[in-house]
Design a protein around this motif. Structure first.
Motif, mmCIF file in Angstrom:
data_model
loop_
_atom_site.group_PDB
_atom_site.id
_atom_site.type_symbol
_atom_site.label_atom_id
_atom_site.label_comp_id
_atom_site.label_asym_id
_atom_site.label_seq_id
_atom_site.Cartn_x
_atom_site.Cartn_y
_atom_site.Cartn_z
ATOM 1 N N GLN A 26 0.847 -1.159 0.041
ATOM 2 C CA GLN A 26 0.033 -0.099 -0.193
ATOM 3 C C GLN A 26 0.757 1.320 0.032
ATOM 4 O O GLN A 26 1.904 1.294 0.790
ATOM 5 C CB GLN A 26 -0.945 -0.174 1.038
ATOM 6 C CG GLN A 26 -2.033 1.032 1.350
ATOM 7 C CD GLN A 26 -2.838 0.866 0.364
ATOM 8 O OE1 GLN A 26 -3.448 -0.111 0.019
ATOM 9 N NE2 GLN A 26 -3.301 2.162 -0.207
ATOM 10 N N ALA A 27 0.522 2.084 -0.857
ATOM 11 C CA ALA A 27 1.372 3.602 -1.047
ATOM 12 C C ALA A 27 1.040 4.267 0.245
ATOM 13 O O ALA A 27 -0.098 4.203 0.554
ATOM 14 C CB ALA A 27 1.032 4.089 -2.156
ATOM 15 N N THR A 28 2.115 4.982 0.841
ATOM 16 C CA THR A 28 1.689 5.924 1.745
ATOM 17 C C THR A 28 2.274 7.332 1.554
ATOM 18 O O THR A 28 3.038 7.430 0.718
ATOM 19 C CB THR A 28 2.391 5.283 3.155
ATOM 20 O OG1 THR A 28 3.803 5.099 2.838
ATOM 21 C CG2 THR A 28 1.794 4.114 3.577
ATOM 22 N N GLY A 29 1.628 8.387 1.966
ATOM 23 C CA GLY A 29 2.163 9.636 1.644
ATOM 24 C C GLY A 29 1.525 10.080 0.348
ATOM 25 O O GLY A 29 0.808 9.313 -0.419
ATOM 26 N N THR A 30 1.660 11.089 -0.041
ATOM 27 C CA THR A 30 1.097 11.944 -1.287
ATOM 28 C C THR A 30 2.178 12.471 -2.019
ATOM 29 O O THR A 30 3.459 12.566 -1.576
ATOM 30 C CB THR A 30 0.179 12.841 -1.132
ATOM 31 O OG1 THR A 30 0.712 13.770 -0.141
ATOM 32 C CG2 THR A 30 -1.082 12.272 -0.541
ATOM 33 N N GLY A 31 2.049 12.758 -3.168
ATOM 34 C CA GLY A 31 3.057 13.722 -3.878
ATOM 35 C C GLY A 31 4.082 12.752 -4.605
ATOM 36 O O GLY A 31 5.102 13.521 -4.944
ATOM 37 N N PHE A 32 4.043 11.584 -5.060
ATOM 38 C CA PHE A 32 5.001 11.025 -5.650
ATOM 39 C C PHE A 32 4.424 10.891 -7.128
ATOM 40 O O PHE A 32 3.198 10.732 -7.280
ATOM 41 C CB PHE A 32 5.280 9.815 -5.184
ATOM 42 C CG PHE A 32 4.161 8.563 -4.940
ATOM 43 C CD1 PHE A 32 3.928 7.770 -6.025
ATOM 44 C CD2 PHE A 32 3.367 8.713 -3.643
ATOM 45 C CE1 PHE A 32 3.063 6.889 -5.861
ATOM 46 C CE2 PHE A 32 2.517 7.760 -3.830
ATOM 47 C CZ PHE A 32 2.226 6.747 -4.795
ATOM 48 N N ASP A 33 5.519 10.837 -8.107
ATOM 49 C CA ASP A 33 5.061 10.723 -9.276
ATOM 50 C C ASP A 33 6.077 9.713 -10.102
ATOM 51 O O ASP A 33 5.898 9.332 -11.192
ATOM 52 C CB ASP A 33 5.164 11.939 -10.225
ATOM 53 C CG ASP A 33 6.663 12.777 -10.275
ATOM 54 O OD1 ASP A 33 7.309 12.277 -9.401
ATOM 55 O OD2 ASP A 33 6.544 13.776 -10.851
ATOM 56 N N LYS A 34 7.096 9.203 -9.411
ATOM 57 C CA LYS A 34 7.993 8.023 -9.808
ATOM 58 C C LYS A 34 8.113 7.249 -8.510
ATOM 59 O O LYS A 34 8.155 7.485 -7.470
ATOM 60 C CB LYS A 34 9.402 8.864 -10.389
ATOM 61 C CG LYS A 34 9.268 10.030 -11.296
ATOM 62 C CD LYS A 34 10.400 9.773 -12.214
ATOM 63 C CE LYS A 34 10.219 10.715 -13.524
ATOM 64 N NZ LYS A 34 9.035 10.213 -14.279
ATOM 65 N N TRP A 35 8.801 5.968 -9.053
ATOM 66 C CA TRP A 35 8.971 5.030 -8.055
ATOM 67 C C TRP A 35 9.973 4.065 -8.882
ATOM 68 O O TRP A 35 10.408 4.002 -9.928
ATOM 69 C CB TRP A 35 7.816 4.185 -7.863
ATOM 70 C CG TRP A 35 7.114 3.472 -8.856
ATOM 71 C CD1 TRP A 35 6.325 3.862 -9.891
ATOM 72 C CD2 TRP A 35 7.070 2.144 -9.208
ATOM 73 N NE1 TRP A 35 5.928 3.202 -10.727
ATOM 74 C CE2 TRP A 35 6.375 2.153 -10.431
ATOM 75 C CE3 TRP A 35 7.673 1.036 -8.498
ATOM 76 C CZ2 TRP A 35 6.083 0.598 -10.966
ATOM 77 C CZ3 TRP A 35 7.361 -0.356 -9.197
ATOM 78 C CH2 TRP A 35 6.616 -0.268 -10.470
ATOM 79 N N THR A 36 10.660 3.099 -7.909
ATOM 80 C CA THR A 36 11.374 2.194 -8.340
ATOM 81 C C THR A 36 11.166 0.993 -7.339
ATOM 82 O O THR A 36 10.936 1.217 -6.117
ATOM 83 C CB THR A 36 12.697 2.634 -8.064
ATOM 84 O OG1 THR A 36 13.501 1.347 -8.661
ATOM 85 C CG2 THR A 36 13.447 2.809 -6.712
ATOM 86 N N ALA A 37 11.517 -0.146 -7.723
ATOM 87 C CA ALA A 37 11.291 -1.319 -7.029
ATOM 88 C C ALA A 37 12.687 -2.134 -7.044
ATOM 89 O O ALA A 37 13.285 -2.417 -7.862
ATOM 90 C CB ALA A 37 10.038 -2.062 -7.367
ATOM 91 N N HIS A 38 12.564 -3.098 -5.960
ATOM 92 C CA HIS A 38 13.802 -4.291 -5.958
ATOM 93 C C HIS A 38 13.328 -5.431 -5.322
ATOM 94 O O HIS A 38 12.884 -5.209 -3.979
ATOM 95 C CB HIS A 38 15.094 -3.612 -5.849
ATOM 96 C CG HIS A 38 15.258 -3.231 -4.536
ATOM 97 N ND1 HIS A 38 15.034 -1.939 -4.262
ATOM 98 C CD2 HIS A 38 15.944 -3.883 -3.495
ATOM 99 C CE1 HIS A 38 15.264 -1.876 -3.240
ATOM 100 N NE2 HIS A 38 15.807 -2.883 -2.537
ATOM 101 N N PRO A 39 13.629 -6.552 -5.650
ATOM 102 C CA PRO A 39 13.598 -7.858 -4.787
ATOM 103 C C PRO A 39 14.935 -7.822 -3.950
ATOM 104 O O PRO A 39 15.916 -7.588 -4.411
ATOM 105 C CB PRO A 39 13.471 -9.056 -5.579
ATOM 106 C CG PRO A 39 14.194 -8.474 -6.793
ATOM 107 C CD PRO A 39 13.890 -7.257 -7.003
ATOM 108 N N GLU A 40 14.747 -8.459 -2.825
ATOM 109 C CA GLU A 40 16.173 -8.792 -1.974
ATOM 110 C C GLU A 40 15.976 -10.080 -1.852
ATOM 111 O O GLU A 40 15.197 -10.742 -1.441
ATOM 112 C CB GLU A 40 16.415 -7.879 -0.782
ATOM 113 C CG GLU A 40 16.400 -6.521 -0.978
ATOM 114 C CD GLU A 40 16.388 -5.592 0.304
ATOM 115 O OE1 GLU A 40 15.962 -6.076 1.444
ATOM 116 O OE2 GLU A 40 16.798 -4.237 0.202
ATOM 117 N N VAL A 41 17.267 -10.894 -1.741
ATOM 118 C CA VAL A 41 17.461 -12.276 -1.477
ATOM 119 C C VAL A 41 18.426 -12.501 -0.502
ATOM 120 O O VAL A 41 19.816 -12.026 -0.702
ATOM 121 C CB VAL A 41 17.591 -12.972 -2.762
ATOM 122 C CG1 VAL A 41 17.860 -14.527 -2.493
ATOM 123 C CG2 VAL A 41 16.801 -12.876 -3.965
#
Length: 126
Positions: free
Chosen positions: A106-121
């Motif tokens: 779930q996204a929290t906060g406001t005012g974002f227009d970009k994002w990045t993700a990554h898995p960790e192992v």
């Protein structure tokens, strides 16, 4: 200590520091910023992560899959928003070969227009 031993000791310390800084999956975070309409689709350390943003629920949804022939331990997912908020990591899970798990953050906060993700192992989540 002789000069050559001092140099070798320094090289060993730097080498160990570099190795211990790795979390089992290469670079800690992706530097590629995605638009809200983009999909993250990447394999890292054998974990294939596919994530996208759902504006209707203000959440990121997708899957993580083990693409290897061995068990991936302590697999977790993080998302970083352009407003500085970090979502996750998800609780660590072990993935059997070929196993896929759903991911919802779930996204929290406001005012974002970009994002990045990554898995960790592997590693720790401390």
């Amino acid at each position: 200590m002789k000069p050559i031993q001092s140099i070798l000791a320094l090289i060993a310390i730097v080498f160990v520091s570099l190795i211990s800084g790795c979390s089992g999956g290469g670079d800690e975070e992706s530097t590629v910023q995605l638009a809200l309409s983009d999909t993250y689709d990447n394999v890292r350390a054998g974990a294939h992560l596919i994530m996208s943003y759902d504006a209707a629920t203000n959440s990121f949804t997708g899957t993580v899959k083990n693409t290897t022939t061995g068990t991936l331990t302590r697999v977790r997912v993080e998302i970083h928003l352009s407003n500085g908020v970090e979502l996750g990591p998800t609780p660590p899970v072990d993935l059997a070969p070929g196993e896929t798990r759903p991911i919802v953050l779930q996204a929290t906060g406001t005012g974002f227009d970009k994002w990045t993700a990554h898995p960790e192992v592997g590693g720790s989540t401390a």
